[in-house]
Design a protein around this motif. Structure first.
Motif, PDB file in Angstrom:
ATOM      1  N   ALA A   1       0.830  -1.206   0.000  1.00 13.35           N
ATOM      2  CA  ALA A   1       0.000   0.000   0.000  1.00 13.35           C
ATOM      3  C   ALA A   1       0.866   1.258   0.000  1.00 13.35           C
ATOM      4  O   ALA A   1       0.583   2.213  -0.728  1.00 13.35           O
ATOM      5  CB  ALA A   1      -0.926  -0.004   1.211  1.00 13.35           C
ATOM      6  N   GLN A   2       1.908   1.269   0.801  1.00 14.05           N
ATOM      7  CA  GLN A   2       2.783   2.439   0.850  1.00 14.05           C
ATOM      8  C   GLN A   2       3.483   2.640  -0.484  1.00 14.05           C
ATOM      9  O   GLN A   2       3.723   3.776  -0.899  1.00 14.05           O
ATOM     10  CB  GLN A   2       3.790   2.296   1.969  1.00 14.05           C
ATOM     11  CG  GLN A   2       3.168   2.489   3.328  1.00 14.05           C
ATOM     12  CD  GLN A   2       4.175   2.383   4.461  1.00 14.05           C
ATOM     13  OE1 GLN A   2       5.247   1.815   4.304  1.00 14.05           O
ATOM     14  NE2 GLN A   2       3.813   2.923   5.607  1.00 14.05           N
TER      15      GLN A   2
ATOM     16  N   LEU B   1      -5.959  -4.526  -3.288  1.00 12.15           N
ATOM     17  CA  LEU B   1      -4.803  -3.631  -3.322  1.00 12.15           C
ATOM     18  C   LEU B   1      -4.008  -3.787  -4.611  1.00 12.15           C
ATOM     19  O   LEU B   1      -3.541  -2.799  -5.185  1.00 12.15           O
ATOM     20  CB  LEU B   1      -3.913  -3.900  -2.112  1.00 12.15           C
ATOM     21  CG  LEU B   1      -2.797  -2.936  -1.815  1.00 12.15           C
ATOM     22  CD1 LEU B   1      -3.309  -1.508  -1.724  1.00 12.15           C
ATOM     23  CD2 LEU B   1      -2.111  -3.326  -0.532  1.00 12.15           C
ATOM     24  N   VAL B   2      -3.882  -4.994  -5.085  1.00  9.43           N
ATOM     25  CA  VAL B   2      -3.148  -5.230  -6.332  1.00  9.43           C
ATOM     26  C   VAL B   2      -3.899  -4.632  -7.525  1.00  9.43           C
ATOM     27  O   VAL B   2      -3.286  -4.098  -8.449  1.00  9.43           O
ATOM     28  CB  VAL B   2      -2.904  -6.746  -6.541  1.00  9.43           C
ATOM     29  CG1 VAL B   2      -2.443  -7.059  -7.944  1.00  9.43           C
ATOM     30  CG2 VAL B   2      -1.891  -7.249  -5.528  1.00  9.43           C
ATOM     31  N   LEU B   3      -5.225  -4.697  -7.489  1.00  9.15           N
ATOM     32  CA  LEU B   3      -6.017  -4.200  -8.612  1.00  9.15           C
ATOM     33  C   LEU B   3      -6.169  -2.681  -8.619  1.00  9.15           C
ATOM     34  O   LEU B   3      -6.402  -2.104  -9.671  1.00  9.15           O
ATOM     35  CB  LEU B   3      -7.408  -4.850  -8.597  1.00  9.15           C
ATOM     36  CG  LEU B   3      -7.431  -6.361  -8.844  1.00  9.15           C
ATOM     37  CD1 LEU B   3      -8.847  -6.901  -8.712  1.00  9.15           C
ATOM     38  CD2 LEU B   3      -6.842  -6.704 -10.197  1.00  9.15           C
ATOM     39  N   LEU B   4      -6.036  -2.028  -7.462  1.00  7.26           N
ATOM     40  CA  LEU B   4      -6.174  -0.577  -7.399  1.00  7.26           C
ATOM     41  C   LEU B   4      -4.957   0.115  -8.023  1.00  7.26           C
ATOM     42  O   LEU B   4      -3.832  -0.330  -7.852  1.00  7.26           O
ATOM     43  CB  LEU B   4      -6.323  -0.115  -5.950  1.00  7.26           C
ATOM     44  CG  LEU B   4      -7.656  -0.407  -5.285  1.00  7.26           C
ATOM     45  CD1 LEU B   4      -7.585  -0.067  -3.803  1.00  7.26           C
ATOM     46  CD2 LEU B   4      -8.766   0.371  -5.953  1.00  7.26           C
ATOM     47  N   PRO B   5      -5.191   1.219  -8.722  1.00  4.96           N
ATOM     48  CA  PRO B   5      -4.060   1.950  -9.304  1.00  4.96           C
ATOM     49  C   PRO B   5      -3.289   2.724  -8.234  1.00  4.96           C
ATOM     50  O   PRO B   5      -3.789   2.978  -7.141  1.00  4.96           O
ATOM     51  CB  PRO B   5      -4.739   2.917 -10.278  1.00  4.96           C
ATOM     52  CG  PRO B   5      -6.091   3.136  -9.715  1.00  4.96           C
ATOM     53  CD  PRO B   5      -6.483   1.836  -9.052  1.00  4.96           C
ATOM     54  N   LYS B   6      -2.088   3.104  -8.583  1.00  4.93           N
ATOM     55  CA  LYS B   6      -1.263   3.914  -7.704  1.00  4.93           C
ATOM     56  C   LYS B   6      -1.854   5.307  -7.580  1.00  4.93           C
ATOM     57  O   LYS B   6      -2.303   5.890  -8.569  1.00  4.93           O
ATOM     58  CB  LYS B   6       0.160   3.982  -8.250  1.00  4.93           C
ATOM     59  CG  LYS B   6       1.140   4.697  -7.362  1.00  4.93           C
ATOM     60  CD  LYS B   6       2.546   4.628  -7.916  1.00  4.93           C
ATOM     61  CE  LYS B   6       3.514   5.271  -6.972  1.00  4.93           C
ATOM     62  NZ  LYS B   6       4.904   5.136  -7.427  1.00  4.93           N
ATOM     63  N   VAL B   7      -1.859   5.858  -6.373  1.00  7.42           N
ATOM     64  CA  VAL B   7      -2.363   7.207  -6.139  1.00  7.42           C
ATOM     65  C   VAL B   7      -1.279   8.200  -6.519  1.00  7.42           C
ATOM     66  O   VAL B   7      -0.133   8.061  -6.112  1.00  7.42           O
ATOM     67  CB  VAL B   7      -2.777   7.389  -4.652  1.00  7.42           C
ATOM     68  CG1 VAL B   7      -3.196   8.816  -4.382  1.00  7.42           C
ATOM     69  CG2 VAL B   7      -3.864   6.424  -4.274  1.00  7.42           C
ATOM     70  N   ARG B   8      -1.663   9.185  -7.307  1.00  7.44           N
ATOM     71  CA  ARG B   8      -0.697  10.219  -7.696  1.00  7.44           C
ATOM     72  C   ARG B   8      -0.376  11.089  -6.499  1.00  7.44           C
ATOM     73  O   ARG B   8      -1.265  11.462  -5.743  1.00  7.44           O
ATOM     74  CB  ARG B   8      -1.270  11.100  -8.801  1.00  7.44           C
ATOM     75  CG  ARG B   8      -1.430  10.403 -10.102  1.00  7.44           C
ATOM     76  CD  ARG B   8      -1.898  11.392 -11.129  1.00  7.44           C
ATOM     77  NE  ARG B   8      -2.145  10.729 -12.392  1.00  7.44           N
ATOM     78  CZ  ARG B   8      -2.555  11.366 -13.470  1.00  7.44           C
ATOM     79  NH1 ARG B   8      -2.794  12.657 -13.436  1.00  7.44           N
ATOM     80  NH2 ARG B   8      -2.765  10.705 -14.592  1.00  7.44           N
TER      81      ARG B   8
END
Length: 64
Positions: free
Chosen positions: A28-29, A53-60
């Motif tokens: 997550a981090q 968590l794997v499917l969620l995109p990285k937060v800008r």
């Protein structure tokens, strides 16, 4: 004595679940998300939290 054998049999699951929660916090981090939040969520949901968590995109990150 029977309750001790039940606890000892569940110990590998307890350790594995906790390890997965730590891995999810680090993942997550790496995606700029809250490690603590995902650690706690992983304790409740386990592998399902990992999948999400794997499917969620990285937060800008916000640029100032």
């Amino acid at each position: 004595m029977d309750h001790l054998s039940t606890f000892a049999g569940g110990a590998p699951w307890f350790v594995g679940w906790g390890t997965l929660a730590l891995i999810n916090a680090a993942l997550a981090q790496g995606k700029n998300r809250s490690g603590l939040l995902w650690f706690l969520l992983s304790l409740l949901c386990g592998p399902f939290a990992t999948l999400l968590l794997v499917l969620l995109p990285k937060v800008r990150s916000k640029m100032f």
